[in-house]
Design a protein around this motif. Structure first.
Motif, PDB file in Angstrom:
ATOM      1  N   ARG A 104       0.828  -1.202   0.000  1.00 23.36           N
ATOM      2  CA  ARG A 104       0.000   0.000   0.000  1.00 23.36           C
ATOM      3  C   ARG A 104       0.864   1.254   0.000  1.00 23.36           C
ATOM      4  O   ARG A 104       0.586   2.224  -0.709  1.00 23.36           O
ATOM      5  CB  ARG A 104      -0.919  -0.015   1.223  1.00 23.36           C
ATOM      6  N   GLU A 105       1.954   1.231   0.776  1.00 23.78           N
ATOM      7  CA  GLU A 105       2.862   2.378   0.816  1.00 23.78           C
ATOM      8  C   GLU A 105       3.540   2.580  -0.531  1.00 23.78           C
ATOM      9  O   GLU A 105       3.626   3.706  -1.035  1.00 23.78           O
ATOM     10  CB  GLU A 105       3.893   2.163   1.918  1.00 23.78           C
ATOM     11  N   TRP A 106       4.037   1.490  -1.129  1.00 25.05           N
ATOM     12  CA  TRP A 106       4.707   1.592  -2.427  1.00 25.05           C
ATOM     13  C   TRP A 106       3.727   2.051  -3.510  1.00 25.05           C
ATOM     14  O   TRP A 106       4.082   2.822  -4.390  1.00 25.05           O
ATOM     15  CB  TRP A 106       5.326   0.264  -2.820  1.00 25.05           C
ATOM     16  N   TYR A 107       2.509   1.553  -3.450  1.00 23.18           N
ATOM     17  CA  TYR A 107       1.499   1.941  -4.432  1.00 23.18           C
ATOM     18  C   TYR A 107       1.170   3.422  -4.297  1.00 23.18           C
ATOM     19  O   TYR A 107       0.952   4.110  -5.297  1.00 23.18           O
ATOM     20  CB  TYR A 107       0.252   1.082  -4.233  1.00 23.18           C
ATOM     21  N   TRP A 121       3.163   5.742  -3.435  1.00 27.51           N
ATOM     22  CA  TRP A 121       4.270   6.549  -3.966  1.00 27.51           C
ATOM     23  C   TRP A 121       4.051   6.801  -5.462  1.00 27.51           C
ATOM     24  O   TRP A 121       4.351   7.883  -5.965  1.00 27.51           O
ATOM     25  CB  TRP A 121       5.601   5.859  -3.778  1.00 27.51           C
ATOM     26  N   HIS A 122       3.544   5.799  -6.177  1.00 30.83           N
ATOM     27  CA  HIS A 122       3.342   5.937  -7.614  1.00 30.83           C
ATOM     28  C   HIS A 122       2.024   6.619  -7.950  1.00 30.83           C
ATOM     29  O   HIS A 122       1.911   7.303  -8.953  1.00 30.83           O
ATOM     30  CB  HIS A 122       3.423   4.578  -8.299  1.00 30.83           C
ATOM     31  N   PHE A 123       1.019   6.378  -7.134  1.00 39.31           N
ATOM     32  CA  PHE A 123      -0.311   6.971  -7.352  1.00 39.31           C
ATOM     33  C   PHE A 123      -0.791   7.625  -6.069  1.00 39.31           C
ATOM     34  O   PHE A 123      -1.639   7.088  -5.364  1.00 39.31           O
ATOM     35  CB  PHE A 123      -1.307   5.884  -7.792  1.00 39.31           C
ATOM     36  N   PRO A 124      -0.283   8.807  -5.726  1.00 39.35           N
ATOM     37  CA  PRO A 124      -0.654   9.433  -4.457  1.00 39.35           C
ATOM     38  C   PRO A 124      -2.119   9.847  -4.396  1.00 39.35           C
ATOM     39  O   PRO A 124      -2.669   9.970  -3.308  1.00 39.35           O
ATOM     40  CB  PRO A 124       0.259  10.654  -4.369  1.00 39.35           C
ATOM     41  N   GLU A 125      -2.773  10.024  -5.550  1.00 38.70           N
ATOM     42  CA  GLU A 125      -4.184  10.430  -5.522  1.00 38.70           C
ATOM     43  C   GLU A 125      -5.107   9.299  -5.098  1.00 38.70           C
ATOM     44  O   GLU A 125      -6.244   9.541  -4.678  1.00 38.70           O
ATOM     45  CB  GLU A 125      -4.614  10.949  -6.910  1.00 38.70           C
ATOM     46  N   LEU A 126      -4.643   8.052  -5.158  1.00 36.25           N
ATOM     47  CA  LEU A 126      -5.466   6.906  -4.752  1.00 36.25           C
ATOM     48  C   LEU A 126      -5.237   6.485  -3.302  1.00 36.25           C
ATOM     49  O   LEU A 126      -5.797   5.497  -2.854  1.00 36.25           O
ATOM     50  CB  LEU A 126      -5.193   5.709  -5.675  1.00 36.25           C
ATOM     51  N   LYS A 127      -4.471   7.256  -2.594  1.00 39.10           N
ATOM     52  CA  LYS A 127      -4.167   6.909  -1.198  1.00 39.10           C
ATOM     53  C   LYS A 127      -5.343   7.163  -0.361  1.00 39.10           C
ATOM     54  O   LYS A 127      -6.110   6.954   0.245  1.00 39.10           O
ATOM     55  CB  LYS A 127      -3.004   7.743  -0.696  1.00 39.10           C
TER      56      LYS A 127
END
Length: 84
Positions: free
Chosen positions: A73-76, A78-84
């Motif tokens: 979830r953390e790595w994801y 980083w690439h897509f901060p708008e989906l956090k």
């Protein structure tokens, strides 16, 4: 070395008088069982030892899976901060 030990084990009743093959086989079996028990940490007083070990393994796997999911979830994020 293994060949020498196997030869000694095979011809031991010929070298030692009063030792028959049945007694030698029974002694080898007992030695094998005691060696296996020490390697597996077998405790004959506790018959539920395998259940305890499997529960501990499930707890450890659950903890590892949660850690892995948090990292993904953390790595994801980083690439897509708008989906956090």
């Amino acid at each position: 070395v293994r060949e020498v030990l196997r030869g000694c084990r095979l011809h031991l009743p010929k070298f030692v008088s009063g030792l028959d093959r049945a007694a030698s086989t029974q002694a080898q079996l007992g030695l094998g069982h005691s060696y296996s028990r020490s390697k597996v940490k077998f405790n004959p007083a506790r018959s539920d030892n395998m259940i305890i070990q499997s529960i501990a393994l499930l707890d450890q796997m659950d903890k590892d899976l949660n850690t892995f999911a948090m990292r993904v979830r953390e790595w994801y994020s980083w690439h897509f901060p708008e989906l956090k």
